[in-house]
Enzyme design. Structure first.
Site, short mmCIF file in Angstrom:
data_model
loop_
_atom_site.label_atom_id
_atom_site.label_comp_id
_atom_site.label_asym_id
_atom_site.label_seq_id
_atom_site.Cartn_x
_atom_site.Cartn_y
_atom_site.Cartn_z
N GLY A 11 9.25 -12.11 8.33
CA GLY A 11 8.07 -12.14 9.19
C GLY A 11 7.99 -13.43 10.00
O GLY A 11 8.58 -14.45 9.67
N ARG A 15 -0.24 -15.84 12.04
CA ARG A 15 -1.48 -16.53 11.67
C ARG A 15 -1.23 -18.01 11.34
O ARG A 15 -2.16 -18.77 11.14
CB ARG A 15 -2.12 -15.84 10.46
CG ARG A 15 -2.63 -14.45 10.75
CD ARG A 15 -2.97 -13.69 9.44
NE ARG A 15 -1.80 -13.14 8.78
CZ ARG A 15 -1.80 -12.53 7.60
NH1 ARG A 15 -2.94 -12.41 6.94
NH2 ARG A 15 -0.70 -12.06 7.07
N GLU A 166 -4.89 -1.70 1.61
CA GLU A 166 -4.85 -2.96 2.36
C GLU A 166 -6.23 -3.30 2.90
O GLU A 166 -7.02 -2.41 3.22
CB GLU A 166 -3.84 -2.84 3.51
CG GLU A 166 -2.41 -2.81 3.07
CD GLU A 166 -2.04 -4.05 2.26
OE1 GLU A 166 -2.05 -5.16 2.80
OE2 GLU A 166 -1.77 -3.90 1.04
N SER A 422 10.29 -72.38 11.08
CA SER A 422 9.38 -71.40 11.68
C SER A 422 9.59 -71.28 13.18
O SER A 422 10.06 -72.22 13.83
CB SER A 422 7.94 -71.81 11.41
OG SER A 422 7.68 -71.64 10.04
C1 UD1 Z 1 0.99 -8.30 1.57
C2 UD1 Z 1 0.62 -6.98 0.87
C3 UD1 Z 1 -0.77 -7.12 0.25
C4 UD1 Z 1 -0.79 -8.29 -0.70
C5 UD1 Z 1 -0.32 -9.56 -0.03
C6 UD1 Z 1 -0.19 -10.65 -1.10
C7 UD1 Z 1 1.66 -5.12 2.06
C8 UD1 Z 1 1.50 -4.05 3.05
N1 UD1 Z 1 0.62 -5.91 1.85
O1 UD1 Z 1 0.08 -8.51 2.64
O2 UD1 Z 1 -1.11 -5.95 -0.42
O3 UD1 Z 1 -2.10 -8.49 -1.22
O4 UD1 Z 1 0.96 -9.36 0.61
O5 UD1 Z 1 0.65 -11.63 -0.77
O6 UD1 Z 1 2.71 -5.22 1.48
N2 UD1 Z 1 7.70 -9.43 5.76
C9 UD1 Z 1 8.97 -9.05 6.13
N3 UD1 Z 1 9.10 -8.03 7.05
C10 UD1 Z 1 8.05 -7.37 7.55
C11 UD1 Z 1 6.76 -7.76 7.15
C12 UD1 Z 1 6.62 -8.80 6.24
O7 UD1 Z 1 9.96 -9.61 5.70
O8 UD1 Z 1 8.27 -6.45 8.37
C13 UD1 Z 1 7.55 -10.53 4.80
C14 UD1 Z 1 6.80 -11.73 5.35
O9 UD1 Z 1 7.70 -12.65 5.95
C15 UD1 Z 1 6.10 -12.28 4.13
C16 UD1 Z 1 5.93 -11.10 3.21
O10 UD1 Z 1 6.80 -10.10 3.71
O11 UD1 Z 1 6.88 -13.26 3.48
C17 UD1 Z 1 4.50 -10.58 3.17
O12 UD1 Z 1 4.09 -10.26 4.48
P1 UD1 Z 1 2.63 -10.58 5.02
O13 UD1 Z 1 2.56 -10.16 6.42
O14 UD1 Z 1 2.27 -11.97 4.69
O15 UD1 Z 1 1.78 -9.56 4.13
P2 UD1 Z 1 0.23 -9.67 3.74
O16 UD1 Z 1 -0.58 -9.24 4.91
O17 UD1 Z 1 -0.07 -10.98 3.15
CA CA Z 2 1.07 -12.84 2.90
#
Ligand code: UD1
Ligand code: CA
Length: 471
Positions: A11, A15, A166, A422
């Site tokens: 990701g 944010r 979610e 100095s």
């Molecule tokens: C996610 C969970 C949520 C949980 C939260 C806790 C889902 C849909 N939601 O939400 O239930 O409470 O984590 O931490 O799983 N990433 C990828 N590829 C993608 C999307 C994300 O590699 O296409 C990676 C991001 O880099 C990140 C992690 O997955 O390290 C989590 O993604 P993030 O977007 O932070 O998910 P949350 O909205 O926090």
């Molecule tokens: Ca997260």
């Protein structure tokens, strides 16, 4: 049975408002992803680890490789488009890496790249073999402020888990639920492979949610084990700069506590910052506001004064660094006294029993033992011997505005037992040989021979009675 690990790190982290992908954003001086890899390496030596990468993947791969996790078999899986956590895991499972996990009937531990405070114990508990017939084990926590996390929907208060909803898809009642999912799961490989292939993106974010696998398992009447983590601090996600600051505070507090428990006297636990790789011997005292970074090492009996900042600095035993001293990439011997407000720029090396006083700046300067540079001086590109005394306000004039053979700066050599009065300057390149003596107020432009006195200032003239005429 072997547990393999998928880490989600593709990701962007919109944010976070950073130019770096979120998992590379620095937490206490290192990319937050490294905290997770450190814990995996401690708890699961030899594990096969798939890191799903996307945004700035070249940079991420380069940084992870540079860390040399020798006891992990790391593979990078490319997720070209970030279509959600479920899609990220699908990329891993459909690769050779995932096919091997299925063939070997492995359990697959999924970790998000943005929960940098997870502990070794947490990973060990999640890696315990699944019970016969379980599809997965789900980690949950009860958070006083669950906002932003997926909520756990159970059949009844303590009943079996039905699904995860979610935040963006939750209704008002669901949003009141304080039990959350953390994106940490252990899946039976075959269930995971089939599950991610069947995901749909019919939700508020049009993403393929990994969380939907819970409902899938529940509908198929497969067992979902749950583990509720009692320490919410360990499982806080880092999604924005505020959460990053919180995580940094938590991690720092852990590090500071560990040092305090092992014999370091920390005057104020809350104001000292210590990065993870710093090593401090017992019987060191650290005053408020100190920041110890990088690979700094401090030996026994030393005192680190208020607001001292050290980056990659080695401090020998029993040395005292007074308030406001700033040093980087330098070595300080034993029994030295520095500051207040000494400034050591990179490649400064100071011998034992040496004093570097207030408002003294050193750069690429090596100083011997029992030498004193006590006040208001600049030494750059210099080699200074032992038992040298340098008075107040000395300057090595090391730059003449020209670049010769690629060299910008000229060298000053001050041999053992030299005395510099100095307010002197030496115009490099030159050598003040052993035992020479430089009179105050001199501007020295030529080398000085052994045991020689050099005076380079205009003679004083006293005109008797003339002062009255001027008044
Ligand atoms: C996610 C969970 C949520 C949980 C939260 C806790 C889902 C849909 N939601 O939400 O239930 O409470 O984590 O931490 O799983 N990433 C990828 N590829 C993608 C999307 C994300 O590699 O296409 C990676 C991001 O880099 C990140 C992690 O997955 O390290 C989590 O993604 P993030 O977007 O932070 O998910 P949350 O909205 O926090
Ligand atoms: Ca997260």
């Amino acid at each position: 049975m072997q547990t393999s690990v998928i880490i989600l790190a593709a990701g962007l982290g919109k944010r976070m408002f950073s130019s770096l992908p979120k998992v590379l954003v620095s937490l206490c001086g290192r990319p937050m992803l490294f905290n997770i890899l450190d814990r995996v390496s401690e708890s699961s030596p030899g594990a096969r680890v798939a890191i799903v990468v996307g945004h700035q993947k070249e940079l991420l791969i380069e940084q992870v490789k540079a860390q040399k996790y020798k006891n992990l078999e790391i593979e990078f899986i490319h997720q070209a488009e970030q279509k959600g956590t479920g899609h990220a895991v699908r990329c891993a499972m459909e690769s050779e890496w995932g096919k091997l996990a299925v063939a070997n009937k492995e359990n697959v531990l999924v970790l998000p790249g943005d929960l940098p405070l997870m502990t070794k114990e947490l990973i060990l508990e999640m890696s315990e073999p699944l019970k016969r017939g379980s599809a997965l084990k789900l980690l949950t926590a009860i958070l006083p402020d669950p906002q932003g996390y997926g909520r756990i929907i159970r059949k009844s208060k303590k009943g079996p888990v039905l699904r995860i909803v979610e935040e963006k898809d939750a209704n008002a009642r669901e949003k009141l639920i304080q039990e959350v999912g953390l994106s940490i799961y252990t899946f039976q490989a075959q269930f995971l492979m089939n599950g991610v292939a069947a995901l749909k993106n019919t939700n508020a974010q049009k993403e393929y949610y990994l969380t939907d696998l819970i409902e899938m398992a529940a509908r198929k009447k497969r067992t979902i084990e749950t583990l509720t983590w009692e320490c919410p601090e360990d499982v806080r996600g880092v999604n924005n700069p505020y959460e990053l600051s919180q995580a940094s505070g938590t991690l720092n507090a852990r590090i500071v506590k560990a040092h305090a428990m092992s014999g370091v006297r920390i005057v104020d636990l809350n104001s000292v910052r210590i990065e993870p790789a710093v090593r401090i011997a017992p019987d060191v005292t650290i005053y408020p506001g100190a920041m110890l970074e990088g690979n700094t090492v401090i030996e026994a009996g030393s005192v680190i004064g208020a607001n001292v900042i050290l980056k990659n600095v080695k401090v020998g035993a029993r040395s005292e660094l007074k308030a406001g001293t700033y040093a980087e990439d330098s070595i300080i011997g034993a029994d030295c006294k520095l500051g207040p407000y000494a400034h050591l720029r990179p490649e400064s090396v100071i011998g034992d029993h040496t004093k570097i006083g207030n408002f003294v700046e050193l750069k690429k300067t090596k100083i011997g033992e029992h030498t004193s540079v006590a006040h208001l001086s600049y030494l750059g590109d210099a080699e200074v011997g032992s038992r040298v005394n340098i008075g107040c306000g000395f300057v090595t004039c090391n730059f003449d505005g020209r670049v010769i053979d690629g060299q910008r700066k000229h060298k000053t050599i001050i041999e053992d037992d030299v005395f510099v009065g100095s307010d002197c300057q030496t115009v490099a390149p030159l050598t003040l040989k052993k035992g020479s003596f430089i009179a105050s107020g001199s501007t020295i432009t030529q080398s000085v021979e052994e045991d020689t006195l050099a005076i380079a200032r205009s003679r004083q003239v006293n005109k008797i009675g003339y002062a009255k005429k001027l008044k």
